[in-house]
Structure formats: C-alpha cells, structure tokens
Design a protein around this motif. Sequence first.
Motif, PDB file in Angstrom:
ATOM      1  N   VAL A  81       0.839  -1.207   0.000  1.00  0.00           N
ATOM      2  CA  VAL A  81       0.000   0.000   0.000  1.00  0.00           C
ATOM      3  C   VAL A  81       0.870   1.250   0.000  1.00  0.00           C
ATOM      4  CG1 VAL A  81      -1.650   1.319   1.406  1.00  0.00           C
ATOM      5  CG2 VAL A  81      -1.984  -1.127   1.061  1.00  0.00           C
ATOM      6  N   GLU A  82       1.962   1.236   0.762  1.00  0.00           N
ATOM      7  CA  GLU A  82       2.837   2.402   0.859  1.00  0.00           C
ATOM      8  C   GLU A  82       3.726   2.582  -0.381  1.00  0.00           C
ATOM      9  OE1 GLU A  82       4.975   1.856   4.510  1.00  0.00           O
ATOM     10  OE2 GLU A  82       3.216   2.253   5.749  1.00  0.00           O
ATOM     11  N   ASN A  83       4.062   1.480  -1.073  1.00  0.00           N
ATOM     12  CA  ASN A  83       4.976   1.528  -2.227  1.00  0.00           C
ATOM     13  C   ASN A  83       4.392   0.738  -3.407  1.00  0.00           C
ATOM     14  OD1 ASN A  83       7.209   2.817  -0.694  1.00  0.00           O
ATOM     15  ND2 ASN A  83       7.123   0.873   0.426  1.00  0.00           N
ATOM     16  N   PRO A  84       3.347   1.234  -4.039  1.00  0.00           N
ATOM     17  CA  PRO A  84       2.706   0.450  -5.107  1.00  0.00           C
ATOM     18  C   PRO A  84       3.588   0.252  -6.340  1.00  0.00           C
ATOM     19  CG  PRO A  84       1.709   2.624  -4.941  1.00  0.00           C
ATOM     20  CD  PRO A  84       2.645   2.483  -3.786  1.00  0.00           C
ATOM     21  N   VAL A  85       4.397   1.235  -6.713  1.00  0.00           N
ATOM     22  CA  VAL A  85       5.247   1.104  -7.901  1.00  0.00           C
ATOM     23  C   VAL A  85       6.335   0.058  -7.660  1.00  0.00           C
ATOM     24  CG1 VAL A  85       6.827   2.314  -9.441  1.00  0.00           C
ATOM     25  CG2 VAL A  85       4.756   3.462  -8.642  1.00  0.00           C
ATOM     26  N   ALA A  86       6.957   0.105  -6.505  1.00  0.00           N
ATOM     27  CA  ALA A  86       7.990  -0.881  -6.169  1.00  0.00           C
ATOM     28  C   ALA A  86       7.386  -2.286  -6.118  1.00  0.00           C
ATOM     29  CB  ALA A  86       8.645  -0.536  -4.837  1.00  0.00           C
ATOM     30  N   ALA A  88       4.789  -3.365  -7.814  1.00  0.00           N
ATOM     31  CA  ALA A  88       4.551  -3.796  -9.195  1.00  0.00           C
ATOM     32  C   ALA A  88       5.859  -4.236  -9.852  1.00  0.00           C
ATOM     33  CB  ALA A  88       3.893  -2.673  -9.998  1.00  0.00           C
ATOM     34  N   GLY A  89       6.943  -3.518  -9.619  1.00  0.00           N
ATOM     35  CA  GLY A  89       8.248  -3.882 -10.172  1.00  0.00           C
ATOM     36  C   GLY A  89       8.730  -5.217  -9.653  1.00  0.00           C
ATOM     37  N   ILE A  90       8.550  -5.453  -8.358  1.00  0.00           N
ATOM     38  CA  ILE A  90       8.947  -6.734  -7.755  1.00  0.00           C
ATOM     39  C   ILE A  90       8.118  -7.873  -8.349  1.00  0.00           C
ATOM     40  CG2 ILE A  90       8.954  -8.074  -5.608  1.00  0.00           C
ATOM     41  CD1 ILE A  90       9.610  -5.375  -4.166  1.00  0.00           C
ATOM     42  N   GLY A  95       7.797 -12.536 -11.885  1.00  0.00           N
ATOM     43  CA  GLY A  95       7.102 -13.195 -12.997  1.00  0.00           C
ATOM     44  C   GLY A  95       8.059 -13.558 -14.115  1.00  0.00           C
ATOM     45  N   MET A  96       8.967 -12.645 -14.442  1.00  0.00           N
ATOM     46  CA  MET A  96       9.956 -12.916 -15.486  1.00  0.00           C
ATOM     47  C   MET A  96      10.885 -14.058 -15.053  1.00  0.00           C
ATOM     48  SD  MET A  96       9.335 -10.970 -18.029  1.00  0.00           S
ATOM     49  CE  MET A  96      10.840 -10.879 -18.962  1.00  0.00           C
TER      50      MET A  96
END
Length: 105
Positions: A81-86, A88-90, A95-96
């Motif tokens: 919740v505090e770091n949504p962009v990070a 998503a990157g993780i 996934g990759m």
Amino acid sequence: MATSNQNASNSKAKQNASNGHPIADKLNSSMHDSVDTITEKVGTAEETLRETAHSSSETLSQKQQEMKVKWEKSTVKKYAVENPVATAGIAFSLGMLVSAIIKRK
C-alpha cells in the motif's frame, strides 16, 4: 386386431412368468435384491459425500476468514500500500524469473 394380439401376448407372458420358470424367477429376484443393495450403498455414499462437502465448505470459509485477518495485519500489505510502484516492479521481476525457469525445463 393388433390390440387383441397384444392382449394375447401380454396374457401369455404373464402365464409364462408364473408357470415353471424357476431360473428366470430366481434371476429376477436376485436382480431386484442387487438393485436394492446398490441403491442403499449409493444412498449411504451420497450422504457421506454431502456431509464431507458441507464440512469442507465450512472449513474453507473459516480458513478464508483467518487469511483475511492475517493479510490485514501483514507487513507485506502495508509495504504494498505504501509503495505500489515498487511492488509492481517486484511482481514483474518475479514473474519474469519464474517464466525463464519454466521455459528452461
């Protein structure tokens, strides 16, 4: 005329059924007993299956509630919740990585 032939055939079949067919009568009785036994066993299995499904449903619902409570208290949720962009990157990176591992096998 066809009706009288059918009636004659039906009455002849009834006479044959009641007259001297001990093997057919015994087979008929045995088959009825088998069907009754199978019906009873299937009924018991159905009851057991329904009870198990109901119990499993209740257990699953309870576990789902427990997981919701744990998720609400989770530090992972707090971080997401505090770091949504990070987050998503993780998720993308993981996934990759999993995809690459699966393709190699």
